[in-house]
Design a protein around this motif. Structure first.
Motif, PDB file in Angstrom:
ATOM      1  N   VAL A 150       0.842  -1.191   0.000  1.00 34.14           N
ATOM      2  CA  VAL A 150       0.000   0.000   0.000  1.00 34.14           C
ATOM      3  C   VAL A 150       0.879   1.243   0.000  1.00 34.14           C
ATOM      4  N   ALA A 151       1.064   1.824  -1.175  1.00 39.65           N
ATOM      5  CA  ALA A 151       1.872   3.043  -1.272  1.00 39.65           C
ATOM      6  C   ALA A 151       1.081   4.260  -0.793  1.00 39.65           C
ATOM      7  N   ASP A 152      -0.213   4.267  -1.071  1.00 42.38           N
ATOM      8  CA  ASP A 152      -1.073   5.389  -0.687  1.00 42.38           C
ATOM      9  C   ASP A 152      -2.303   4.819   0.017  1.00 42.38           C
ATOM     10  N   PRO A 153      -2.284   4.715   1.344  1.00 41.10           N
ATOM     11  CA  PRO A 153      -3.394   4.081   2.066  1.00 41.10           C
ATOM     12  C   PRO A 153      -4.750   4.758   1.856  1.00 41.10           C
ATOM     13  N   VAL A 154      -4.762   6.089   1.748  1.00 44.85           N
ATOM     14  CA  VAL A 154      -6.041   6.785   1.574  1.00 44.85           C
ATOM     15  C   VAL A 154      -6.652   6.445   0.217  1.00 44.85           C
ATOM     16  N   LYS A 155      -5.815   6.424  -0.826  1.00 46.82           N
ATOM     17  CA  LYS A 155      -6.323   6.035  -2.146  1.00 46.82           C
ATOM     18  C   LYS A 155      -6.812   4.590  -2.121  1.00 46.82           C
ATOM     19  N   ALA A 156      -6.062   3.713  -1.453  1.00 49.50           N
ATOM     20  CA  ALA A 156      -6.469   2.313  -1.355  1.00 49.50           C
ATOM     21  C   ALA A 156      -7.803   2.195  -0.625  1.00 49.50           C
ATOM     22  N   ALA A 157      -8.001   2.998   0.406  1.00 47.67           N
ATOM     23  CA  ALA A 157      -9.258   2.966   1.154  1.00 47.67           C
ATOM     24  C   ALA A 157     -10.431   3.387   0.268  1.00 47.67           C
ATOM     25  N   ARG A 158     -10.229   4.450  -0.499  1.00 45.34           N
ATOM     26  CA  ARG A 158     -11.297   4.899  -1.408  1.00 45.34           C
ATOM     27  C   ARG A 158     -11.627   3.808  -2.420  1.00 45.34           C
ATOM     28  N   GLN A 159     -10.608   3.159  -2.946  1.00 46.49           N
ATOM     29  CA  GLN A 159     -10.831   2.117  -3.947  1.00 46.49           C
ATOM     30  C   GLN A 159     -11.521   0.896  -3.336  1.00 46.49           C
ATOM     31  N   PHE A 160     -11.170   0.556  -2.107  1.00 43.79           N
ATOM     32  CA  PHE A 160     -11.831  -0.562  -1.437  1.00 43.79           C
ATOM     33  C   PHE A 160     -13.334  -0.298  -1.328  1.00 43.79           C
ATOM     34  N   VAL A 161     -13.690   0.894  -0.872  1.00 38.46           N
ATOM     35  CA  VAL A 161     -15.111   1.231  -0.704  1.00 38.46           C
ATOM     36  C   VAL A 161     -15.837   1.198  -2.048  1.00 38.46           C
ATOM     37  N   VAL A 162     -15.208   1.733  -3.084  1.00 33.85           N
ATOM     38  CA  VAL A 162     -15.837   1.728  -4.410  1.00 33.85           C
ATOM     39  C   VAL A 162     -16.017   0.304  -4.918  1.00 33.85           C
ATOM     40  N   LEU A 163     -15.010  -0.526  -4.745  1.00 33.97           N
ATOM     41  CA  LEU A 163     -15.058  -1.886  -5.297  1.00 33.97           C
ATOM     42  C   LEU A 163     -16.105  -2.762  -4.604  1.00 33.97           C
ATOM     43  N   VAL A 164     -16.226  -2.649  -3.287  1.00 38.77           N
ATOM     44  CA  VAL A 164     -17.219  -3.504  -2.606  1.00 38.77           C
ATOM     45  C   VAL A 164     -18.638  -3.083  -2.949  1.00 38.77           C
ATOM     46  N   ASN A 165     -18.800  -1.839  -3.395  1.00 37.04           N
ATOM     47  CA  ASN A 165     -20.133  -1.344  -3.769  1.00 37.04           C
ATOM     48  C   ASN A 165     -20.348  -1.285  -5.277  1.00 37.04           C
ATOM     49  N   ALA A 166     -19.375  -1.712  -6.060  1.00 31.79           N
ATOM     50  CA  ALA A 166     -19.392  -1.452  -7.497  1.00 31.79           C
ATOM     51  C   ALA A 166     -20.618  -1.992  -8.213  1.00 31.79           C
ATOM     52  N   GLU A 167     -21.027  -3.222  -7.897  1.00 33.12           N
ATOM     53  CA  GLU A 167     -22.124  -3.861  -8.619  1.00 33.12           C
ATOM     54  C   GLU A 167     -23.499  -3.542  -8.033  1.00 33.12           C
ATOM     55  N   LEU A 168     -23.528  -3.033  -6.805  1.00 33.77           N
ATOM     56  CA  LEU A 168     -24.807  -2.907  -6.095  1.00 33.77           C
ATOM     57  C   LEU A 168     -25.782  -1.893  -6.693  1.00 33.77           C
TER      58      LEU A 168
END
Length: 201
Positions: A150-168
Motif C-alpha cells: 500500500v503506497a497510498d493508504p487513503v487512495k487504497a481505502a477509497r478504492q476498497f469502498v468503491v469496489l465492494v459497492n461497485a455492482e450494487l
C-alpha cells in the motif's frame, strides 16, 4: 437547556422535515415547531434555512457513518484470517450503503447538490473523509505487517469502498430493488477479490 442540546434538537427535527418536504417546501416554522423552539432560536443557531439544510445533511451522513467507523475499528490486522476480515468489512460497509437511510440521504444530496454545491464538501469533511482515513489506517497496518502493498493508504481505502459497492447500484436499481443474500455476498466478495489482486502480496 444547553446550547448544544438545543442545536441537537433542531437538527433532529430538521432531518425528517427536509427528507419529507425537500429543501424548497420545508419551512423554518415547521422545524422550529417540531423542535419545540422559537423561529429566532433556529436562526440564531444556523443563520438561515440554507445553512441549516447543509448542517442537517452533513449531520445525518455523520450519524450514518458511525456504523462504518465501528466496523472498520473491528478489523483485526494481526491475525492470519485478515483476508476474511476484509471480506466481513466489505460486507458490512456495503450493507450500510444499502440501508434505507443511506439510500435516501444519497438521493437527497443528489437532488440538491446542483442548487448548493457546498453540501458535497460538508458531507465529505464530516462523514466520508473520516471513514476513508480510518480505513486507510487499517490498510496501512496490513501493509506494515507485509500483507498488502500500500503506497497510498487513503487512495487504497477509497478504492476498497468503491469496489465492494461497485455492482450494487445496478443490481438494486439504486437501492430500490431487493436482492438475495447470495447475490449480495457474491458481489461484495468479487469487489474485495479485485482489491486484493491489486494490493495483496
Amino acid at each position: 437547556m444547553a446550547l448544544r442540546d438545543r442545536k441537537r434538537e433542531i437538527l433532529d427535527a430538521a432531518a425528517p422535515i427536509f427528507g419529507e418536504e425537500g429543501y424548497e417546501r420545508a419551512s423554518i416554522d415547521a422545524i422550529a415547531t417540531r423542535a419545540g423552539v422559537s423561529k429566532p432560536t433556529v436562526y440564531s443557531h444556523f443563520g438561515g434555512k440554507e445553512q441549516l439544510f447543509r448542517e442537517s445533511v452533513a449531520d445525518s451522513a455523520q450519524q450514518q457513518n458511525e456504523a462504518s467507523l465501528s466496523a472498520i475499528s473491528q478489523l483485526d490486522c494481526s491475525g492470519d484470517d485478515w483476508r476474511e476480515g476484509l471480506y466481513r468489512l466489505g460486507l458490512a460497509l456495503a450493507d450500510f450503503s444499502l440501508s434505507p437511510c443511506s439510500v435516501f440521504l444519497d438521493r437527497l444530496i443528489t437532488a440538491e447538490i446542483g442548487r448548493d454545491p457546498e453540501i458535497f464538501d460538508m458531507v465529505q469533511n464530516r462523514a466520508v473523509r473520516p471513514m476513508h482515513e480510518a480505513l486507510a489506517g487499517r490498510l496501512a497496518m496490513l501493509g506494515n505487517a507485509g500483507r498488502l502493498q500500500v503506497a497510498d493508504p487513503v487512495k487504497a481505502a477509497r478504492q476498497f469502498v468503491v469496489l465492494v459497492n461497485a455492482e450494487l447500484p445496478g443490481l438494486t436499481a439504486l437501492g430500490t430493488l431487493r436482492i438475495t443474500a447470495e447475490t449480495f455476498e457474491t458481489s461484495v466478495r468479487d469487489g474485495v477479490d479485485t482489491f486484493l489482486r491489486a494490493y495483496a502480496h
